[in-house]
Design a protein around this motif. Structure first.
Motif, PDB file in Angstrom:
ATOM      1  N   PHE A 264       1.007  -1.235   0.066  1.00  0.00           N
ATOM      2  CA  PHE A 264      -0.158  -0.053   0.043  1.00  0.00           C
ATOM      3  C   PHE A 264       0.866   1.465   0.166  1.00  0.00           C
ATOM      4  O   PHE A 264       0.324   2.282  -0.556  1.00  0.00           O
ATOM      5  CB  PHE A 264      -0.766   0.083   1.182  1.00  0.00           C
ATOM      6  N   ALA A 265       1.907   1.263   0.604  1.00  0.00           N
ATOM      7  CA  ALA A 265       2.827   2.560   0.609  1.00  0.00           C
ATOM      8  C   ALA A 265       3.324   3.197  -0.543  1.00  0.00           C
ATOM      9  O   ALA A 265       3.460   4.269  -0.694  1.00  0.00           O
ATOM     10  CB  ALA A 265       3.953   2.185   1.672  1.00  0.00           C
ATOM     11  N   PRO A 266       3.665   2.296  -1.612  1.00  0.00           N
ATOM     12  CA  PRO A 266       4.119   2.991  -2.905  1.00  0.00           C
ATOM     13  C   PRO A 266       3.135   3.618  -3.551  1.00  0.00           C
ATOM     14  O   PRO A 266       3.432   4.568  -4.412  1.00  0.00           O
ATOM     15  CB  PRO A 266       4.456   1.862  -3.719  1.00  0.00           C
ATOM     16  N   ASN A 267       1.820   3.789  -3.371  1.00  0.00           N
ATOM     17  CA  ASN A 267       0.792   3.941  -4.071  1.00  0.00           C
ATOM     18  C   ASN A 267       0.577   5.379  -4.240  1.00  0.00           C
ATOM     19  O   ASN A 267       0.260   6.288  -5.074  1.00  0.00           O
ATOM     20  CB  ASN A 267      -0.491   3.422  -3.575  1.00  0.00           C
ATOM     21  N   HIS A 268       0.784   6.343  -2.987  1.00  0.00           N
ATOM     22  CA  HIS A 268       0.421   7.831  -2.900  1.00  0.00           C
ATOM     23  C   HIS A 268       1.722   8.454  -2.190  1.00  0.00           C
ATOM     24  O   HIS A 268       1.642   9.826  -2.171  1.00  0.00           O
ATOM     25  CB  HIS A 268      -0.849   8.117  -2.033  1.00  0.00           C
ATOM     26  N   LYS A 269       2.490   7.854  -1.333  1.00  0.00           N
ATOM     27  CA  LYS A 269       3.580   8.512  -0.670  1.00  0.00           C
ATOM     28  C   LYS A 269       4.468   9.216  -1.605  1.00  0.00           C
ATOM     29  O   LYS A 269       5.033   8.570  -2.562  1.00  0.00           O
ATOM     30  CB  LYS A 269       4.127   7.542   0.235  1.00  0.00           C
ATOM     31  N   GLY A 270       4.772  10.406  -1.471  1.00  0.00           N
ATOM     32  CA  GLY A 270       5.775  11.107  -2.219  1.00  0.00           C
ATOM     33  C   GLY A 270       5.127  11.683  -3.373  1.00  0.00           C
ATOM     34  O   GLY A 270       5.615  12.478  -4.118  1.00  0.00           O
ATOM     35  N   MET A 271       3.604  11.578  -3.620  1.00  0.00           N
ATOM     36  CA  MET A 271       3.055  12.425  -4.598  1.00  0.00           C
ATOM     37  C   MET A 271       2.362  13.600  -4.194  1.00  0.00           C
ATOM     38  O   MET A 271       2.779  13.920  -2.950  1.00  0.00           O
ATOM     39  CB  MET A 271       1.838  11.412  -5.278  1.00  0.00           C
ATOM     40  N   PRO A 272       1.987  14.514  -4.934  1.00  0.00           N
ATOM     41  CA  PRO A 272       1.480  15.754  -4.553  1.00  0.00           C
ATOM     42  C   PRO A 272       0.361  15.856  -3.328  1.00  0.00           C
ATOM     43  O   PRO A 272      -0.365  14.974  -3.468  1.00  0.00           O
ATOM     44  CB  PRO A 272       0.773  16.461  -5.833  1.00  0.00           C
ATOM     45  N   ILE A 273       0.671  16.686  -2.257  1.00  0.00           N
ATOM     46  CA  ILE A 273      -0.257  16.747  -1.210  1.00  0.00           C
ATOM     47  C   ILE A 273      -1.014  18.041  -1.729  1.00  0.00           C
ATOM     48  O   ILE A 273      -0.557  19.139  -1.917  1.00  0.00           O
ATOM     49  CB  ILE A 273       0.531  17.074  -0.081  1.00  0.00           C
ATOM     50  N   ILE A 274      -2.446  17.614  -1.709  1.00  0.00           N
ATOM     51  CA  ILE A 274      -3.434  18.846  -1.882  1.00  0.00           C
ATOM     52  C   ILE A 274      -3.937  19.621  -0.622  1.00  0.00           C
ATOM     53  O   ILE A 274      -4.194  18.981   0.363  1.00  0.00           O
ATOM     54  CB  ILE A 274      -4.671  17.997  -2.517  1.00  0.00           C
ATOM     55  N   GLU A 275      -3.746  20.994  -0.830  1.00  0.00           N
ATOM     56  CA  GLU A 275      -4.141  21.891   0.415  1.00  0.00           C
ATOM     57  C   GLU A 275      -5.608  21.484   0.702  1.00  0.00           C
ATOM     58  O   GLU A 275      -6.517  21.012  -0.349  1.00  0.00           O
ATOM     59  CB  GLU A 275      -3.880  23.110  -0.169  1.00  0.00           C
ATOM     60  N   PRO A 276      -5.850  22.122   1.885  1.00  0.00           N
ATOM     61  CA  PRO A 276      -7.434  21.537   2.587  1.00  0.00           C
ATOM     62  C   PRO A 276      -8.418  22.165   1.690  1.00  0.00           C
ATOM     63  O   PRO A 276      -9.422  21.546   1.308  1.00  0.00           O
ATOM     64  CB  PRO A 276      -7.473  22.421   3.809  1.00  0.00           C
TER      65      PRO A 276
END
Length: 371
Positions: A255-267
């Motif tokens: 599960f970890a490779p799927n989103h970690k290190g991808m863009p973080i979207i502001e609230p």
């Protein structure tokens, strides 16, 4: 005017700033999902594949039967730890099918899929209600601050502002959380069991609470009773430790490779569905063996766009989505499994700087001295 949020914290390097992505960073793709989904539907990629899941179930049953037979035949032997490791792998494969059933990929009707998912999640010792509540929020808003529970702090910090707030032992861990990520996953199996039970015992208005508690109790009895009845006490604890460690590491590794290190979207960002799902997801290359290893989660972009698409159809959907992204200048992220782990470790180490870590602080150098 930019709407990006800037977080300032103190470290030995001075201020550390994390900028979240927002509407201004991604051009709107209002028609993209409609156009892609039309091609997907015309090709029949949302049709159920009962043959695949029947074969998958047969493989799991045979593997489980082999593990039980091995457990009985080995008796009082430390080779039982190999059986424990095998059970950790098998339970993770069951969790993959449970995940697909929860997304209505396996059976024809929604209620039948949900019943199957509840049973399978119970078989691996987790709470379906807890997982479903968390996972539904994640799918709706992947990597969005305040909306995606998968980036909320839980020992490991995924946001620099959370890392800066860490204290005590957690702060020490956070400083080197990239290097410690996979070792910490050895405790994730136990953590998943704990969080599920905590949810069922403390949360109000949980649908199917007693069914899930019954399933988890029956599962624990089925595993713990023979292990502690037939093996010496020390070996029994080692057996359960290995089983839980392998389960936790395998789940995290998938599960970890799927989103970690991808863009973080502001609230406050309000992105269109296609952009939100594609720009925050990462695919893993490697073909059929990676698909087996990750339970189809290697096609994360397509899974997020079409969460009810059966696993065998994801590879074909990948060709459609990737070609569309290429034609419309939309970044489509895909990398190897090993490279994805490197990205995750580097990202977590960068976040850990906010807890006061030195980015040049290598554990090997600290142990053997600087050149």
């Amino acid at each position: 005017m930019s709407t990006s949020t800037v977080v300032e914290t103190t470290s030995i390097l001075g201020p550390v700033r994390q900028t979240y992505s927002g509407n201004a960073d991604f051009p709107p793709m209002a028609r993209a999902f409609k156009e892609v989904s039309q091609v997907v539907r015309e090709m029949g990629l949302l049709q159920r594949t009962k043959w695949f899941y029947l074969l998958n179930a047969l493989g799991i049953v045979l593997a489980l039967g082999g593990a039980v037979t091995g457990f009985i035949l080995l008796g009082d032997s430390w080779f039982q730890l190999l059986i424990a490791g095998a059970l950790g792998l098998i339970f993770t494969q069951i969790a993959f099918v449970a995940h697909e059933a929860a997304h209505r990929q396996v059976l024809t009707s929604g209620p039948a899929n949900f019943r199957l998912a509840r049973i399978l999640v119970g078989l691996v010792g987790m709470s379906y209600s807890w997982w479903d509540n968390k996972h539904t929020k994640h799918h709706g808003n992947p990597n969005q601050v305040g909306k995606d529970p998968d980036i909320e702090v839980d020992t490991v910090s995924f946001l620099e502002e959370d890392a800066a707030k860490s204290r005590g032992l957690i702060r020490l861990i956070t400083r080197r959380q990239g290097w410690l990520f996979f070792p910490l996953l050895t405790l994730e199996g136990l953590n998943l069991h704990y969080l599920g039970l905590k949810y069922l015992l403390t949360k109000k208005d949980v649908k199917g609470r007693w069914i899930e508690l019954g399933l988890i109790t029956a599962r624990l009895a089925t595993v713990l009773v023979p292990v502690f009845l037939l093996l010496p006490l020390g070996m029994a604890f080692a057996f359960m430790g290995v089983q839980l460690a392998v389960f936790g590491v395998y789940m995290g590794a998938a599960f970890a490779p799927n989103h970690k290190g991808m863009p973080i979207i502001e609230p406050g960002a309000r992105l269109d569905f296609f952009t939100k799902q594609v720009r925050t997801s990462r695919n893993i290359s490697g073909g059929w063996w990676v698909t087996i290893f990750m339970g189809g989660l290697n096609y994360q972009v397509e899974h997020h766009l079409f969460p009810n698409m059966p696993r065998p159809h994801l590879a074909k959907a990948r060709e459609i989505v990737r070609d569309y992204c290429l034609s419309n200048d939309v970044p489509y992220t895909e990398t190897s499994l090993l490279k994805s782990y490197v990205i995750v470790i580097e990202y977590l180490n960068r976040v850990g700087l906010s807890a006061g870590a030195d980015p040049f602080d290598c554990p090997a150098v600290a142990q053997f001295g600087r050149a």
